[in-house]
Each structure stands twice: as structure tokens, then as C-alpha cells.
Motif scaffolding. Structure first.
Motif, PDB file in Angstrom:
ATOM      1  N   GLU A   1     -22.589-108.260 -14.481  1.00 34.93           N
ATOM      2  CA  GLU A   1     -23.360-109.292 -13.794  1.00 34.93           C
ATOM      3  C   GLU A   1     -23.498-110.511 -14.692  1.00 34.93           C
ATOM      4  N   GLY A   2     -23.220-111.683 -14.125  1.00 40.85           N
ATOM      5  CA  GLY A   2     -23.337-112.910 -14.888  1.00 40.85           C
ATOM      6  C   GLY A   2     -22.423-113.992 -14.351  1.00 40.85           C
ATOM      7  N   THR A   3     -22.426-115.137 -15.024  1.00 41.30           N
ATOM      8  CA  THR A   3     -21.601-116.272 -14.644  1.00 41.30           C
ATOM      9  C   THR A   3     -20.488-116.439 -15.660  1.00 41.30           C
ATOM     10  N   ALA A   4     -19.250-116.423 -15.208  1.00 37.71           N
ATOM     11  CA  ALA A   4     -18.086-116.520 -16.089  1.00 37.71           C
ATOM     12  C   ALA A   4     -17.589-117.958 -16.162  1.00 37.71           C
ATOM     13  N   ARG A   5     -17.352-118.436 -17.379  1.00 40.93           N
ATOM     14  CA  ARG A   5     -16.776-119.761 -17.615  1.00 40.93           C
ATOM     15  C   ARG A   5     -15.617-119.615 -18.587  1.00 40.93           C
ATOM     16  N   PHE A   6     -14.513-120.289 -18.275  1.00 36.45           N
ATOM     17  CA  PHE A   6     -13.353-120.189 -19.149  1.00 36.45           C
ATOM     18  C   PHE A   6     -13.642-120.863 -20.489  1.00 36.45           C
ATOM     19  N   ALA A   7     -13.320-120.138 -21.575  1.00 38.97           N
ATOM     20  CA  ALA A   7     -13.362-120.715 -22.917  1.00 38.97           C
ATOM     21  C   ALA A   7     -11.993-121.269 -23.282  1.00 38.97           C
ATOM     22  N   ASP A   8     -10.952-120.569 -22.840  1.00 34.77           N
ATOM     23  CA  ASP A   8      -9.578-121.013 -23.004  1.00 34.77           C
ATOM     24  C   ASP A   8      -8.748-120.257 -21.973  1.00 34.77           C
ATOM     25  N   GLU A   9      -7.423-120.316 -22.087  1.00 37.88           N
ATOM     26  CA  GLU A   9      -6.590-119.703 -21.058  1.00 37.88           C
ATOM     27  C   GLU A   9      -6.495-118.188 -21.173  1.00 37.88           C
ATOM     28  N   GLY A  10      -7.184-117.602 -22.129  1.00 35.88           N
ATOM     29  CA  GLY A  10      -7.166-116.152 -22.255  1.00 35.88           C
ATOM     30  C   GLY A  10      -8.525-115.526 -22.447  1.00 35.88           C
ATOM     31  N   THR A  11      -9.594-116.331 -22.326  1.00 33.33           N
ATOM     32  CA  THR A  11     -10.944-115.834 -22.595  1.00 33.33           C
ATOM     33  C   THR A  11     -11.952-116.503 -21.666  1.00 33.33           C
ATOM     34  N   VAL A  12     -12.938-115.730 -21.225  1.00 36.81           N
ATOM     35  CA  VAL A  12     -14.092-116.313 -20.541  1.00 36.81           C
ATOM     36  C   VAL A  12     -15.353-115.952 -21.302  1.00 36.81           C
TER      37      VAL A  12
ATOM     38  N   ASN B   1     -10.942-125.928 -19.423  1.00 40.98           N
ATOM     39  CA  ASN B   1     -10.725-125.227 -20.690  1.00 40.98           C
ATOM     40  C   ASN B   1      -9.521-124.293 -20.626  1.00 40.98           C
ATOM     41  N   ALA B   2      -9.163-123.905 -19.395  1.00 43.90           N
ATOM     42  CA  ALA B   2      -7.987-123.041 -19.211  1.00 43.90           C
ATOM     43  C   ALA B   2      -6.755-123.848 -18.828  1.00 43.90           C
ATOM     44  N   GLY B   3      -6.916-125.159 -18.691  1.00 42.19           N
ATOM     45  CA  GLY B   3      -5.778-126.001 -18.337  1.00 42.19           C
ATOM     46  C   GLY B   3      -5.473-126.044 -16.855  1.00 42.19           C
ATOM     47  N   ILE B   4      -6.446-125.718 -16.007  1.00 43.71           N
ATOM     48  CA  ILE B   4      -6.247-125.697 -14.556  1.00 43.71           C
ATOM     49  C   ILE B   4      -6.899-126.919 -13.930  1.00 43.71           C
ATOM     50  N   GLU B   5      -6.166-127.602 -13.077  1.00 43.42           N
ATOM     51  CA  GLU B   5      -6.691-128.731 -12.329  1.00 43.42           C
ATOM     52  C   GLU B   5      -6.789-128.372 -10.857  1.00 43.42           C
ATOM     53  N   THR B   6      -7.868-128.799 -10.207  1.00 45.61           N
ATOM     54  CA  THR B   6      -8.021-128.585  -8.768  1.00 45.61           C
ATOM     55  C   THR B   6      -7.410-129.761  -8.018  1.00 45.61           C
ATOM     56  N   ASP B   7      -7.185-129.557  -6.704  1.00 47.53           N
ATOM     57  CA  ASP B   7      -6.670-130.660  -5.899  1.00 47.53           C
ATOM     58  C   ASP B   7      -7.807-131.579  -5.474  1.00 47.53           C
ATOM     59  N   GLU B   8      -7.506-132.557  -4.614  1.00 47.93           N
ATOM     60  CA  GLU B   8      -8.502-133.555  -4.245  1.00 47.93           C
ATOM     61  C   GLU B   8      -9.682-132.967  -3.480  1.00 47.93           C
ATOM     62  N   ARG B   9      -9.521-131.780  -2.898  1.00 49.95           N
ATOM     63  CA  ARG B   9     -10.622-131.132  -2.174  1.00 49.95           C
ATOM     64  C   ARG B   9     -11.314-130.060  -3.001  1.00 49.95           C
ATOM     65  N   GLY B  10     -10.883-129.886  -4.236  1.00 47.10           N
ATOM     66  CA  GLY B  10     -11.525-128.918  -5.107  1.00 47.10           C
ATOM     67  C   GLY B  10     -10.887-127.542  -5.108  1.00 47.10           C
ATOM     68  N   PHE B  11      -9.818-127.342  -4.322  1.00 46.48           N
ATOM     69  CA  PHE B  11      -9.140-126.048  -4.292  1.00 46.48           C
ATOM     70  C   PHE B  11      -8.221-125.896  -5.509  1.00 46.48           C
ATOM     71  N   ILE B  12      -7.967-124.638  -5.884  1.00 47.22           N
ATOM     72  CA  ILE B  12      -7.052-124.336  -6.973  1.00 47.22           C
ATOM     73  C   ILE B  12      -5.662-124.115  -6.378  1.00 47.22           C
ATOM     74  N   PRO B  13      -4.692-124.949  -6.699  1.00 45.01           N
ATOM     75  CA  PRO B  13      -3.339-124.749  -6.150  1.00 45.01           C
ATOM     76  C   PRO B  13      -2.726-123.442  -6.629  1.00 45.01           C
ATOM     77  N   THR B  14      -2.075-122.726  -5.710  1.00 41.40           N
ATOM     78  CA  THR B  14      -1.415-121.466  -6.031  1.00 41.40           C
ATOM     79  C   THR B  14      -0.078-121.398  -5.309  1.00 41.40           C
ATOM     80  N   ASP B  15       0.773-120.465  -5.754  1.00 40.57           N
ATOM     81  CA  ASP B  15       2.027-120.219  -5.040  1.00 40.57           C
ATOM     82  C   ASP B  15       1.859-119.008  -4.121  1.00 40.57           C
ATOM     83  N   ASP B  16       2.970-118.529  -3.545  1.00 38.76           N
ATOM     84  CA  ASP B  16       2.858-117.423  -2.589  1.00 38.76           C
ATOM     85  C   ASP B  16       2.617-116.078  -3.262  1.00 38.76           C
ATOM     86  N   ARG B  17       2.452-116.093  -4.592  1.00 35.21           N
ATOM     87  CA  ARG B  17       2.096-114.877  -5.314  1.00 35.21           C
ATOM     88  C   ARG B  17       0.701-115.002  -5.928  1.00 35.21           C
TER      89      ARG B  17
END
Length: 491
Positions: free
Chosen positions: A115-126, A307-323
Motif C-alpha cells: 500500500e502506498g504511492t509509487a513514483r519513478f526514481a529512474d527507469e529501473g526503480t520506484v 524520471n523514467a524518461g517517459i513523456e505523455t501525449d497532449e491528453r496525458g496518456f502514455i503512448p504504447t504499442d500493441d504489446r
């Protein structure tokens, strides 16, 4: 015990315990991966606790009360007493049973619950912050992370959800008494579902919508029976209007509105099918509460994605592929944060795929037969392509349609509004289907399976359906496309 500066590791870290997240966690556990699921509020997420399940529970209860009080045609005369507090307690019991089941299933599949709130510290740690005095925080390293933090209701200017008379859908589902009057801002599926609930419980409901009609994402002939039924319930509609502010009034609050403007009106559908709008510059409506249901936005602001190097789109969604993979290796995203459509079952399907991808399996998401359902009165359900989208894709579609007024079973349950429509290519392979009518959310599964299996009109038409059932309408719609329908005129 104070937890701090402790680092643990896991194969798969799932952030968010809603349908997308807990499904991903359970499936990853089944694949013998070490799994940690972090949830900051309640297992089951919005769907089980504040959305899909509680809303459908109250829809069922309000339908029962309304039908019992309006069944004179069947020789039934009743005047049900509404105890909303008791109704909500029953709804809460359903929710508790399901959320408790989620925890048990996770643990039974070896998922470590945190239980808690997770925040990325880097691309391999929260970094997981635990609520409560002295609880501190800890770091979790991972091989794969699956982001499944869901969505939240969108606020509009001057209507903050922490103001007591202003409700979001969650707060509306927790009222302990039936309001005498309610203004609903937004005529999308959430607004229309809850407007119907309260109208059936005896509330005077007014709906204010900035577009030119209800539920603009659906074909007009699908939503027409829903609007007609809503008007029969006494719901008052005001289209192409924007709610601007509210103020205290003598017996409640006063909600001020103004014309939404041409840009908004253009989003409501073609002019020839748009509903009438108000010409007045300003209109005000008095009510006990105002329910704001103008949509939902992905919850990504709590994650420190940068912190993980992820950018959201203009609506705030995280872009993903079909996997379900993001642009960062090892980090996946599923459910509402990964984009439209924001549906619990879509999130669950993505969660399974994400878990299998994390396990090294060659799995991918196929949206071809992804259904959608709206639990309005009558219900609407769709899957696959519409006739217009089939034409845009280059098909010369075959269309079959069967009205529920010609269904013996629909007549016996007193629900004859609506129809089943099937879309197929010129060789008869099913491309899509749409249903508006009783139990549409259940009936669509057969047609979704048919699309998934590559079935033809002949396959559906030649499958013997039990009589008398609502499902016969799907068989007759397929027969209609073939020119063979028995209980309706062929096209």
C-alpha cells in the motif's frame, strides 16, 4: 515500525490495483514471476469501488423500483418506498465482496501487495511512499514495471468537487438520500447512466450538454431510443450550453449556463440529426446538487514519469504499442492511462498481454473485437466496425437489422425499443455489430466472438437459438442481411 531507506527488488512491479493492474499482477504470478502490486487507495480501483460495479448496482436497484411502480399494464400495482441509504449499503456490500476477492486472488497467485504511492526514481526503480504517521517510504527495483494508475473525473472551472453541492460520479453514488432535484453537466455515458438512476428514484433531473446531442461517440439511431426514454422519465435536456458557475440559492443552488459556441456545437453530430439547442444567452437552473460528468483524465501526475524518461501525449496518456510497451524498455502501460477507449475490460485484456510480454511471451493486443457497452435505458453495446467505418475502410458492407418490437421475448419483458444491427463484408464475414435494447451488454458477446473467430453471416444465421430469447434477434439480423429473415421484412 518505520520503513525508510529500504530497497527491495521484484521481477514485475505493477502500479495500480484496478482491473488492468490486478489482472496484470495475477497473470504475471501465474507465469511464475515475482510480482509486487502497489495500490494507494483500494484494491479493485475505480471500477470495483467507485465506478462500474457500484453504478451498475444502483442502476439495477433503481430499475427494479421504477418497474415495480410502473407495471400497471401487466396487472401489477405497487408504490415502492425508496430508501437510498439502504440501497447504498447493499451496493457497498457488493463492492466489499468483490474487492476482498481481488486481494485473496492476488495473494493466492503469489502477488506481494504493497500500500502506498509509487513514483519513478529512474527507469529501473520506484519510490513507494506509505500513508500514515511514521510509515516512511521504500525503494523497489524492477525488471519490468506495468503502469496501471487509471483515470479520474475531469473538473470544470468554478465547479470544484470539494464543494459540497458539486458531485463527481463517485460522490453521486454515495448519497444517502434521494435529492429532489439534480443538474447533470455532461450527456456522455456516465452522465446519462446516472441521470437515469436518479430520475427513476424520483429526482427532477436536468441535463446540460455543450454538444448538440447525447453520447456523440455513438451512431445517432443508437442513442435516439435512449434520449426518448430519458424524456419519458421527465429528464429535461439543454444542448449546446456550458455550465459557467454556481451560487447558493434559497432552497439549494443555482447553476448558471451560457451558449457553448459553434465549435462545441459542431462536435455533436451532423446538423440534420442534432437535437434542438437553447437560443437564450443565459439560463439558470436551481437544484439540490450539480453532478459534473464531462469525462475522465488519465492519472499520471503522481508518477514522476520524467524520471523514467517517459513523456505523455497532449491528453496525458502514455503512448504504447500493441504489446503495451512504452518508449522505455521494461516499462509498460495498460488501462485508462494507455489511452481510449477507457474501458475496464479493455484494461484487463491489456493487463494480461503486458504480463505475458514481461514473461517473454510473443503476445500482442487485438482490438478488432473489443466491445463497448453503455448501461443506459435501453442499453447500448457495440463491437467492431460501424457501417460508415466499414465503408471508409474500403468495404462494400452488407447490413442486417432486426427490431426488438418483432421479438417475442422482448414483448414479454416489456422492452421493445431498439434493434440489433450486423455489419459484414461482401463475402459475409462479420465486421461489426451494434445493439440498442434490453440486455444489449450481454447480447454483444455472441457477435464479438463471431468476429474474433472469423464467422460469417451464414454461421450466425444457421446457429439455432433458443426460443423465446432476446438472442434470437442476432440470428434474425444475420438472416436479414442474407435476405432470409422470418420475423421482419428483408432489406
Amino acid at each position: 515500525m518505520v520503513v525508510g531507506d529500504v530497497t527491495t527488488g521484484t521481477d514485475v512491479l505493477v502500479i495500480g490495483g484496478g482491473p488492468a493492474g490486478y489482472t496484470a499482477a495475477i497473470r504475471a504470478g501465474q507465469l511464475d514471476l515475482d510480482v509486487t502490486l502497489v495500490e494507494r487507495e483500494a484494491y479493485g480501483g475505480t471500477c470495483l469501488n467507485h465506478g462500474c460495479i457500484p453504478s451498475k448496482a444502483l442502476i439495477t436497484a433503481s430499475d427494479l423500483a421504477y418497474e415495480a411502480g410502473h407495471a400497471e399494464e401487466m396487472g401489477i400495482h405497487a408504490d415502492p418506498a425508496i430508501d437510498l441509504s439502504g440501497m447504498v449499503n447493499w451496493k457497498d456490500g457488493v463492492v466489499d465482496q468483490l474487492t476482498g476477492g481481488v486481494e485473496k486472488l492476488c495473494k493466492a497467485n503469489g502477488v506481494d501487495l504493497m500500500e502506498g504511492t509509487a513514483r519513478f526514481a529512474d527507469e529501473g526503480t520506484v519510490r513507494v511512499s506509505h500513508d500514515g504517521d511514521g510509515q516512511g517510504s521504500e525503494s523497489v527495483s524492477f525488471e519490468h514495471a506495468i503502469v496501471a494508475t487509471g483515470s479520474r473525473p475531469v473538473e470544470i472551472p468554478n465547479f470544484a468537487f470539494d464543494d459540497e453541492p458539486v458531485l463527481d460520479s463517485r460522490q453521486a453514488l454515495a448519497l444517502d438520500s434521494v435529492p429532489d432535484s439534480l443538474v447533470v453537466v455532461g450527456a456522455g455515458y456516465i452522465g446519462m447512466e446516472l441521470a437515469g438512476v436518479f430520475a427513476k428514484l424520483g429526482t427532477d433531473v436536468t441535463v446540460v450538454e455543450m454538444l448538440a446531442g447525447i453520447m456523440p461517440g455513438y451512431e445517432r439511431d443508437l442513442v435516439r431510443p435512449v434520449k426518448s426514454r430519458a424524456e419519458d422519465l421527465g429528464i429535461d435536456f439543454h444542448f449546446e450550453r456550458t455550465a459557467t458557475e454556481w451560487e447558493d440559492a434559497k432552497d439549494g443552488i443555482r447553476i448558471h449556463t451560457e451558449p457553448a459556441g459553434q465549435a462545441a456545437a459542431d462536435g455533436g453530430g451532423p446538423a440534420e440529426t442534432a437535437d434542438e439547442s437553447d437560443a437564450e444567452d443565459e439560463l439558470a437552473f436551481e437544484a439540490d446538487h450539480v453532478l459534473v460528468a464531462v469525462g475522465r483524465a488519465p492519472v499520471t501526475d503522481t508518477l514522476d514519469l520524467e524520471n523514467a524518461g517517459i513523456e505523455t501525449d497532449e491528453r496525458g496518456f502514455i503512448p504504447t504499442d500493441d504489446r503495451a510497451r512504452t518508449e522505455v524498455d521494461g516499462i509498460l502501460a495498460v488501462g485508462d492511462v494507455a489511452g481510449e477507449p477507457m474501458l475496464a475490460h479493455k484494461g484487463s485484456a491489456e493487463g494480461k498481454v503486458a504480463a505475458e510480454v514481461a514473461a517473454g511471451e510473443p503476445e500482442a493486443i487485438d482490438y478488432q473485437a473489443m466491445p463497448a457497452a453503455v448501461f443506459t435505458d435501453p442499453e447500448i453495446a457495440t463491437v467492431g466496425l460501424t457501417e460508415a467505418k466499414a465503408e471508409d475502410a474500403g468495404y462494400d458492407p452488407l447490413i442486417g437489422k432486426f427490431p426488438f418490437r418483432a421479438s417475442g421475448r422482448a414483448l414479454t419483458v416489456g422492452e421493445t425499443d431498439g434493434f440489433v444491427r450486423i455489419v459484414a463484408d461482401d463475402e459475409g464475414y462479420l465486421l461489426g455489430a451494434a445493439i440498442v435494447g434490453p440486455e444489449a451488454s450481454e447480447l454483444i458477446a455472441e457477435l464479438g466472438l463471431a468476429i474474433e473467430l472469423g464467422a460469417t453471416l451464414e454461421d450466425v444465421a444457421s446457429t439455432v437459438h433458443t426460443h423465446p430469447t432476446l438472442a434470437e434477434a442476432t440470428m434474425e439480423a444475420a438472416e436479414n442481411a442474407l435476405g432470409q429473415a422470418i420475423h421482419t421484412l428483408n432489406r
